[in-house]
Motif scaffolding. Structure first.
Motif, PDB file in Angstrom:
ATOM      1  N   HIS A 149       0.879  -1.165   0.000  1.00 15.47           N
ATOM      2  CA  HIS A 149       0.000   0.000   0.000  1.00 15.47           C
ATOM      3  C   HIS A 149       0.923   1.222   0.000  1.00 15.47           C
ATOM      4  O   HIS A 149       2.153   1.109  -0.006  1.00 15.47           O
TER       5      HIS A 149
ATOM      6  N   SER B 236      -3.081   4.659   6.743  1.00 13.64           N
ATOM      7  CA  SER B 236      -2.543   3.805   5.689  1.00 13.64           C
ATOM      8  C   SER B 236      -1.773   2.607   6.253  1.00 13.64           C
ATOM      9  O   SER B 236      -1.750   1.532   5.646  1.00 13.64           O
TER      10      SER B 236
ATOM     11  N   HIS C 268      -4.425   0.216   7.351  1.00  9.80           N
ATOM     12  CA  HIS C 268      -5.000  -0.377   6.146  1.00  9.80           C
ATOM     13  C   HIS C 268      -4.122  -1.517   5.629  1.00  9.80           C
ATOM     14  O   HIS C 268      -4.628  -2.582   5.227  1.00  9.80           O
ATOM     15  N   SER C 269      -2.816  -1.322   5.651  1.00 12.25           N
ATOM     16  CA  SER C 269      -1.892  -2.344   5.160  1.00 12.25           C
ATOM     17  C   SER C 269      -1.990  -3.623   5.985  1.00 12.25           C
ATOM     18  O   SER C 269      -1.994  -4.733   5.430  1.00 12.25           O
TER      19      SER C 269
ATOM     20  N   LEU D  53      -5.162  -5.519   5.140  1.00 10.96           N
ATOM     21  CA  LEU D  53      -4.991  -6.286   3.901  1.00 10.96           C
ATOM     22  C   LEU D  53      -4.244  -7.589   4.177  1.00 10.96           C
ATOM     23  O   LEU D  53      -4.599  -8.657   3.663  1.00 10.96           O
TER      24      LEU D  53
ATOM     25  N   THR E  52      -2.297  -6.198  -3.033  1.00 11.25           N
ATOM     26  CA  THR E  52      -2.084  -4.755  -3.089  1.00 11.25           C
ATOM     27  C   THR E  52      -3.395  -4.065  -2.748  1.00 11.25           C
ATOM     28  O   THR E  52      -4.485  -4.610  -2.954  1.00 11.25           O
ATOM     29  N   SER E  53      -3.287  -2.853  -2.239  1.00 10.47           N
ATOM     30  CA  SER E  53      -4.480  -2.041  -2.043  1.00 10.47           C
ATOM     31  C   SER E  53      -5.041  -1.643  -3.399  1.00 10.47           C
ATOM     32  O   SER E  53      -4.367  -1.727  -4.437  1.00 10.47           O
TER      33      SER E  53
ATOM     34  N   TRP F 122      -5.630   1.344  -4.287  1.00 12.34           N
ATOM     35  CA  TRP F 122      -4.817   2.495  -4.725  1.00 12.34           C
ATOM     36  C   TRP F 122      -3.556   2.018  -5.426  1.00 12.34           C
ATOM     37  O   TRP F 122      -3.208   2.497  -6.509  1.00 12.34           O
TER      38      TRP F 122
ATOM     39  N   THR G  44     -12.271  -2.138   8.551  1.00 15.14           N
ATOM     40  CA  THR G  44     -11.913  -1.915   7.141  1.00 15.14           C
ATOM     41  C   THR G  44     -12.827  -2.681   6.198  1.00 15.14           C
ATOM     42  O   THR G  44     -13.032  -3.893   6.367  1.00 15.14           O
TER      43      THR G  44
ATOM     44  N   THR H 115     -12.932  -2.853   2.062  1.00 13.67           N
ATOM     45  CA  THR H 115     -12.259  -2.349   0.870  1.00 13.67           C
ATOM     46  C   THR H 115     -12.093  -3.476  -0.131  1.00 13.67           C
ATOM     47  O   THR H 115     -12.547  -4.603   0.076  1.00 13.67           O
TER      48      THR H 115
ATOM     49  N   GLY I  86      -9.066  -5.493  -2.359  1.00  9.52           N
ATOM     50  CA  GLY I  86      -7.647  -5.737  -2.572  1.00  9.52           C
ATOM     51  C   GLY I  86      -7.460  -6.521  -3.859  1.00  9.52           C
ATOM     52  O   GLY I  86      -8.419  -7.103  -4.385  1.00  9.52           O
TER      53      GLY I  86
END
Length: 213
Positions: A109, A124, A127-128, A131, A152-153, A155, A182, A184, A186
């Protein structure tokens, strides 16, 4: 006394060893594993042209968390480093018994990192780690014959992977990540046992990795 430093956008790299806490691993196994892990990381970073000594790394017991200097390009972290890391892990595993062998989950990320008296902090970073703990990533590694599963994120996929000339983004697969707070998307790849290329899947993926019905 506290102090303030400006937040800096940095690549965030993290790995976690599959089954590190397995009770069949003895202390000598874990020591050999950890030595092999750091040796593999240093070799992979060198092969990717990323100076390990210039990165900030923190030991997590069963894994490693790395902040990369902002001036280092992000491309090598998907174009070269995963394959180099997989090769180094295979070399280690060939010379060690089952208790000291290594299979890794890896997360990539990037984001703004803030600093204070206690170290670093940022959404961030959280977030990592979310994931890295995603069930689809664990399942991907569990069912793979390889030694490395990368996530990977959204982003990182949209800004780096999609625009890379050094790898095929159609070998990545979007997954839903729901870990703690979270929610999201991935993107998972298996560097040493890649998914089949699927250009149609990539073409239907919208911003942030959302896959159209």
């Amino acid at each position: 006394m506290g102090y303030e430093r400006p937040a800096v956008h940095r690549t965030i790299f993290a790995v976690d060893v599959e089954g590190y806490g397995d009770p069949r691993r003895t202390t000598p196994h874990r020591l050999a594993l950890r030595e092999g892990l750091y040796s593999a990381l240093r070799r992979a970073f060198d092969d990717a042209g990323v100076p390990w000594a210039d990165c900030r790394n923190e030991d997590c017991g069963d894994g490693v968390f790395v902040l990369v200097p902002p001036e280092i390009p992000k491309g090598p972290f998907v174009e070269f480093l995963p394959n180099a890391l997989a090769v180094a892990l295979h070399r280690h595993n060939l010379t060690h018994d089952a208790g000291a062998r290594i299979r890794l989950r890896m997360a990539l990320h990037a984001g703004e990192i803030a600093y204070d008296d206690h170290g670093v902090t940022a959404p961030s970073i959280n977030h990592s780690f979310r994931l890295l703990e995603a069930p689809p990533l664990k399942e991907a590694l569990k069912t793979s014959r390889g030694v490395l599963a990368l996530i990977t994120s959204a982003w990182f996929f949209d800004e780096v992977v999609r625009h890379s000339d050094g790898l095929d983004p159609t070998t990545f697969r979007p997954v839903s990540v729901a870990v703690k707070e979270t929610r999201t998307t991935g993107w998972i790849s298996l560097p040493d046992r890649p998914f089949p290329a699927d250009a149609e899947l990539l073409a239907t993926a919208g911003p942030g990795g959302t896959v159209a019905p």
